[in-house]
Design a protein around this motif. Structure first.
Motif, mmCIF file in Angstrom:
data_model
loop_
_atom_site.group_PDB
_atom_site.id
_atom_site.type_symbol
_atom_site.label_atom_id
_atom_site.label_comp_id
_atom_site.label_asym_id
_atom_site.label_seq_id
_atom_site.Cartn_x
_atom_site.Cartn_y
_atom_site.Cartn_z
ATOM 1 N N GLY A 60 -10.473 5.006 32.813
ATOM 2 C CA GLY A 60 -10.824 6.359 32.133
ATOM 3 C C GLY A 60 -12.174 6.341 31.769
ATOM 4 N N LYS A 61 -12.442 7.150 30.608
ATOM 5 C CA LYS A 61 -13.665 7.512 30.274
ATOM 6 C C LYS A 61 -13.836 7.175 28.875
ATOM 7 N N PRO A 62 -14.803 6.388 28.365
ATOM 8 C CA PRO A 62 -15.751 5.443 29.337
ATOM 9 C C PRO A 62 -14.935 4.502 29.982
ATOM 10 N N PRO A 63 -15.481 3.923 31.219
ATOM 11 C CA PRO A 63 -14.759 2.695 31.871
ATOM 12 C C PRO A 63 -15.227 1.497 31.420
ATOM 13 N N ILE A 64 -14.371 0.466 31.241
ATOM 14 C CA ILE A 64 -14.504 -0.674 30.783
ATOM 15 C C ILE A 64 -15.753 -1.525 31.514
ATOM 16 N N SER A 65 -15.916 -1.078 32.916
ATOM 17 C CA SER A 65 -17.065 -1.873 33.570
ATOM 18 C C SER A 65 -17.541 -0.838 34.519
ATOM 19 N N PRO A 66 -18.882 -1.029 34.681
ATOM 20 C CA PRO A 66 -19.891 -0.015 35.710
ATOM 21 C C PRO A 66 -19.010 -0.214 37.130
ATOM 22 N N LEU A 67 -18.204 -1.191 37.156
ATOM 23 C CA LEU A 67 -17.566 -1.503 38.771
ATOM 24 C C LEU A 67 -16.346 -0.377 38.882
ATOM 25 N N HIS A 68 -15.843 0.086 37.695
ATOM 26 C CA HIS A 68 -14.814 0.746 37.869
ATOM 27 C C HIS A 68 -14.919 2.495 37.982
ATOM 28 N N LEU A 69 -13.847 3.132 38.371
ATOM 29 C CA LEU A 69 -13.916 4.510 38.684
ATOM 30 C C LEU A 69 -13.697 5.137 37.329
ATOM 31 N N SER A 70 -14.558 6.017 36.950
ATOM 32 C CA SER A 70 -14.062 6.615 35.458
ATOM 33 C C SER A 70 -13.376 8.276 35.871
ATOM 34 N N ILE A 71 -12.148 8.325 35.500
ATOM 35 C CA ILE A 71 -11.575 9.314 35.569
ATOM 36 C C ILE A 71 -10.671 9.823 34.302
ATOM 37 N N ASP A 72 -11.099 10.921 34.339
ATOM 38 C CA ASP A 72 -10.784 11.733 33.039
ATOM 39 C C ASP A 72 -9.905 12.953 33.168
ATOM 40 N N ASP A 73 -9.388 13.515 34.304
ATOM 41 C CA ASP A 73 -8.496 14.562 34.708
ATOM 42 C C ASP A 73 -7.624 14.417 35.575
ATOM 43 N N ALA A 74 -6.383 15.043 35.719
ATOM 44 C CA ALA A 74 -5.497 14.708 36.427
ATOM 45 C C ALA A 74 -5.552 15.184 37.795
ATOM 46 N N ILE A 75 -6.420 16.247 38.010
ATOM 47 C CA ILE A 75 -6.561 16.715 39.295
ATOM 48 C C ILE A 75 -7.647 15.542 40.254
ATOM 49 N N THR A 76 -8.694 15.042 39.538
ATOM 50 C CA THR A 76 -9.511 14.109 40.218
ATOM 51 C C THR A 76 -8.577 12.576 40.085
ATOM 52 N N ALA A 77 -7.641 12.514 39.579
ATOM 53 C CA ALA A 77 -6.898 11.228 39.598
ATOM 54 C C ALA A 77 -5.810 11.563 40.678
#
Length: 275
Positions: free
Chosen positions: A183-200
């Motif tokens: 999610g946002k913010p991501p736990i790690s900079p290696l992760h994808l940050s996704i905060d909406d259903a369409i992007t997911a």
């Protein structure tokens, strides 16, 4: 073939005409092709014989660990054909077969391969190390961004998986997860940050198309994004595993189609628990 070549050559050399010289050249070419054909066939036959001799393997008089029945079966003969177990039977019931390569299993134990359910493979050497410990299957729990592969030397899990499957390298069977969806913010900079259903939903489709075997989710996903991932993954036929997101909670995660829950993060409702 050599005798034919010599005979033809000597016969024609006795003549001096251009026609016969031309015939000599054709004859030599023809005879040479015959020689090559004969040699090629001999090599092919030899290779075929080698394959037949090394195709089946008998692990003889070995103790087989029956993990289903919870017991050990002593003095068993295990026949392996084309990389698969063909039969398991008591040594006393197995007919002698001298054409099969035999491995002496006396005093040894044979058990099913282990599955590493949560691995983070960092290089190719990990694969042979896994095999040495009896691990024949592994889940590579997440892929990493392109820049870590380029500048930090991390392997592409899909390439390792495919090389093993194609017999280009030794290693366990590998199932590879895509980049971690957080999610946002991501736990790690290696992760994808996704905060909406369409992007997911788009990311699920992209990872399925990219050839990943499963989706991995993480701690900071919101409930709407979690639900979108689960719904789209079900439509696309790709499983989902990972952490229990804090906002989602253990009950909602257990009620979903997640195939496994990794670690214990998210098991406790941090919004209501009293320490």
């Amino acid at each position: 073939c050599l005798l034919v070549l010599v005979y033809i050559g000597l016969s024609i050399l006795g003549e001096k005409s251009m026609k016969n010289r031309f015939c000599l050249i054709l004859s030599l070419i023809f005879a040479t092709l015959i020689l090559i054909s004969c040699q090629t066939q001999q090599i092919a036959n030899a290779e075929s014989d080698d394959v037949k001799q090394s195709d089946d393997i008998n692990i003889s008089e070995v103790s087989v660990v029956d993990v289903v029945g919870g017991k050990t079966l002593p003095l068993q003969d295990v026949i392996i054909s084309q990389g698969r177990i063909k039969s398991v039977s008591p040594h006393s019931d197995s007919p002698a077969n001298q054409s099969i390569k035999s491995i002496d299993g006396r005093g040894k134990f044979l058990m099913p391969g282990l599955i590493e359910m949560h691995a983070h493979i960092s290089d190719e050497d990990d694969l042979t190390l896994m095999l040495s410990y009896g691990i024949t299957g592994a889940r590579q729990m997440a892929d990493v961004p392109w820049w870590t592969k380029m500048f930090m030397g991390f392997p592409d899990g899909r390439k390792l998986r495919d090389k093993v499957r194609e017999g280009q390298m030794l290693g366990p069977d590998i199932w590879v997860g895509g980049e971690i969806m957080d999610g946002k913010p991501p736990i790690s900079p290696l992760h994808l940050s996704i905060d909406d259903a369409i992007t997911a939903r788009k990311e699920v489709v992209a990872q399925k198309k990219a050839g990943y075997d499963f989706i991995k989710i993480y701690d900071n996903l919101s409930i709407p994004v979690f639900d979108a991932i689960m719904d789209e993954a079900k439509k696309r036929g790709i499983p989902v595993t990972g952490h229990v997101p804090f906002a989602v909670g253990i009950d909602r995660a257990l009620a979903s189609d997640m195939i496994s829950l990794e670690h214990t993060s998210g098991f406790i409702d941090h919004h209501h628990i009293r320490y």
